[in-house]
Design an enzyme around this catalytic site. Structure first.
Site, mmCIF file in Angstrom:
data_model
loop_
_atom_site.group_PDB
_atom_site.id
_atom_site.type_symbol
_atom_site.label_atom_id
_atom_site.label_comp_id
_atom_site.label_asym_id
_atom_site.label_seq_id
_atom_site.Cartn_x
_atom_site.Cartn_y
_atom_site.Cartn_z
ATOM 1 N N SER A 16 40.043 42.134 46.499
ATOM 2 C CA SER A 16 38.941 41.876 47.437
ATOM 3 C C SER A 16 38.404 40.453 47.268
ATOM 4 O O SER A 16 37.935 39.846 48.231
ATOM 5 C CB SER A 16 37.835 42.918 47.280
ATOM 6 O OG SER A 16 37.147 42.747 46.069
ATOM 7 N N ASN A 17 38.483 39.909 46.062
ATOM 8 C CA ASN A 17 38.051 38.513 45.891
ATOM 9 C C ASN A 17 39.015 37.543 46.574
ATOM 10 O O ASN A 17 38.583 36.544 47.152
ATOM 11 C CB ASN A 17 37.893 38.174 44.407
ATOM 12 C CG ASN A 17 36.547 38.635 43.885
ATOM 13 O OD1 ASN A 17 35.527 38.004 44.136
ATOM 14 N ND2 ASN A 17 36.534 39.766 43.183
ATOM 15 N N MET A 95 44.345 41.020 34.840
ATOM 16 C CA MET A 95 43.965 41.750 33.633
ATOM 17 C C MET A 95 44.685 41.301 32.358
ATOM 18 O O MET A 95 44.651 42.009 31.360
ATOM 19 C CB MET A 95 44.175 43.249 33.852
ATOM 20 C CG MET A 95 43.312 43.827 34.977
ATOM 21 S SD MET A 95 41.555 43.464 34.799
ATOM 22 C CE MET A 95 41.135 44.640 33.511
ATOM 23 N N ARG A 96 45.332 40.150 32.381
ATOM 24 C CA ARG A 96 45.952 39.662 31.127
ATOM 25 C C ARG A 96 45.312 38.347 30.732
ATOM 26 O O ARG A 96 44.847 37.597 31.594
ATOM 27 C CB ARG A 96 47.452 39.447 31.325
ATOM 28 C CG ARG A 96 48.160 40.761 31.580
ATOM 29 C CD ARG A 96 49.638 40.590 31.803
ATOM 30 N NE ARG A 96 50.121 41.773 32.472
ATOM 31 C CZ ARG A 96 51.042 42.611 31.993
ATOM 32 N NH1 ARG A 96 51.648 42.352 30.849
ATOM 33 N NH2 ARG A 96 51.391 43.687 32.666
ATOM 34 N N HIS A 114 34.034 36.799 36.766
ATOM 35 C CA HIS A 114 33.710 37.894 35.853
ATOM 36 C C HIS A 114 32.442 38.595 36.337
ATOM 37 O O HIS A 114 31.471 37.935 36.713
ATOM 38 C CB HIS A 114 33.510 37.340 34.435
ATOM 39 C CG HIS A 114 33.235 38.420 33.440
ATOM 40 N ND1 HIS A 114 34.231 39.221 32.922
ATOM 41 C CD2 HIS A 114 32.070 38.862 32.902
ATOM 42 C CE1 HIS A 114 33.691 40.108 32.104
ATOM 43 N NE2 HIS A 114 32.390 39.906 32.070
ATOM 44 N N ASP A 146 39.449 29.366 29.266
ATOM 45 C CA ASP A 146 39.947 28.756 28.034
ATOM 46 C C ASP A 146 40.688 29.851 27.260
ATOM 47 O O ASP A 146 40.934 30.925 27.801
ATOM 48 C CB ASP A 146 38.809 28.097 27.230
ATOM 49 C CG ASP A 146 37.792 29.103 26.717
ATOM 50 O OD1 ASP A 146 38.047 30.332 26.829
ATOM 51 O OD2 ASP A 146 36.749 28.676 26.189
ATOM 52 N N GLY A 148 39.810 31.865 25.053
ATOM 53 C CA GLY A 148 39.067 33.072 24.673
ATOM 54 C C GLY A 148 38.989 34.072 25.818
ATOM 55 O O GLY A 148 39.544 33.851 26.892
ATOM 56 N N ASP A 150 36.736 35.415 28.519
ATOM 57 C CA ASP A 150 35.518 35.179 29.304
ATOM 58 C C ASP A 150 34.569 34.191 28.619
ATOM 59 O O ASP A 150 33.346 34.346 28.682
ATOM 60 C CB ASP A 150 34.778 36.517 29.569
ATOM 61 C CG ASP A 150 35.697 37.551 30.213
ATOM 62 O OD1 ASP A 150 36.519 37.167 31.064
ATOM 63 O OD2 ASP A 150 35.598 38.740 29.861
ATOM 64 N N ALA A 178 28.217 40.036 45.708
ATOM 65 C CA ALA A 178 27.833 38.700 45.224
ATOM 66 C C ALA A 178 29.072 37.884 44.869
ATOM 67 O O ALA A 178 29.150 36.673 45.157
ATOM 68 C CB ALA A 178 26.911 38.832 44.015
HETATM 69 C C1 GRF Z 1 36.162 41.864 40.061
HETATM 70 O O1 GRF Z 1 35.017 42.641 39.899
HETATM 71 C C2 GRF Z 1 36.206 40.714 39.079
HETATM 72 O O2 GRF Z 1 34.953 40.284 38.670
HETATM 73 C C3 GRF Z 1 36.929 41.298 37.903
HETATM 74 O O3 GRF Z 1 37.876 42.180 38.460
HETATM 75 C C4 GRF Z 1 37.430 42.634 39.734
HETATM 76 C C5 GRF Z 1 38.536 42.350 40.710
HETATM 77 O O4 GRF Z 1 38.301 42.921 41.957
HETATM 78 N N1 GRF Z 1 37.491 40.239 37.085
HETATM 79 P P1 GRF Z 1 39.236 42.559 43.182
HETATM 80 O O5 GRF Z 1 40.678 42.878 42.793
HETATM 81 O O6 GRF Z 1 39.050 41.135 43.536
HETATM 82 O O7 GRF Z 1 38.768 43.484 44.261
#
Ligand code: GRF
Length: 198
Positions: A16-17, A95-96, A114, A146, A148, A150, A178
């Site tokens: 969705s982002n 997620m990696r 994040h 970086d 680490g 987040d 948001a």
């Molecule tokens: C978001 O909430 C983002 O902050 C987190 O993972 C989610 C990804 O959502 N890192 P989408 O795949 O963009 O819908």
């Protein structure tokens, strides 16, 4: 006519982002193009969205690892992103943990979004951490990546309230709204900072 910023997007989920970035491009508020979308899982909706929009979308070969991001995979995708002319790499629900050699190839040019006001609640399910902690406020952060988890320098944040009746799902939904407005703005801001656009 200003040069369009070339974006590469890495995601593991619904995307969705990425959709919000595509919408900002279509609306003319972000002068960019997404040139490559990569996911570590073949069946995720981010790839489907990308393909439906006619974008180049590929699966990253993580050598069968479920969570590890092997160095050889990172090297491979870093060259793909370079060959595609990518200026900025956007992690969107990826997620990696991105480390070397990606960080070396794109110094200061890898962003993550994040779902908390970092440094509060790093790591997984930050929205649930905020609800469990009875926080009064949460939000989202776009930051440089970086080595680490987040921890990189913050570019922009957006705040949302946490209501007493919130559960993890309702807060996550509010944070995502948001996020969708923050990510395109943060990319445009970074592009100016990096002098990719004046
Ligand atoms: C978001 O909430 C983002 O902050 C987190 O993972 C989610 C990804 O959502 N890192 P989408 O795949 O963009 O819908």
């Amino acid at each position: 006519m200003q040069k369009k910023i070339k974006l590469g997007v890495l995601g593991s989920g619904s995307g969705s982002n990425m959709q919000a970035i595509m919408d900002a491009i279509d609306a003319g508020s972000l002068n960019a193009e997404i040139v490559l979308v990569l996911s570590d899982f073949p069946e995720v909706y981010i790839l489907e969205r990308a393909r439906q929009a006619g974008l180049r979308a590929e699966v990253i070969d993580c050598e069968g690892y479920k969570t590890k991001f092997p160095e050889s995979s990172q090297r491979q995708i870093a060259s793909k992103l370079k060959e595609a002319g990518v200026d900025i790499v956007c992690l969107a629900g990826f997620m990696r943990l991105v480390k070397l050699p990606m960080l070396d190839v794109f110094p200061d040019r890898i962003l993550n979004i994040h779902p908390s006001l970092l440094p509060a609640y790093p790591g997984l399910m930050a929205w649930k951490q905020a609800v469990d902690d009875r926080a009064e406020e949460s939000g989202c952060t776009v930051h440089h990546v970086d080595a680490g988890m987040d921890t990189g320098p913050i570019i922009m944040q957006s705040r949302v309230p946490v209501f007493p009746e919130d559960d993890a799902a309702s807060l996550h939904a509010r944070i995502q709204i948001a996020e969708h407005s923050l990510y395109p703005r943060a990319i445009a801001h970074l592009a100016v900072e990096l002098k990719l656009q004046e």
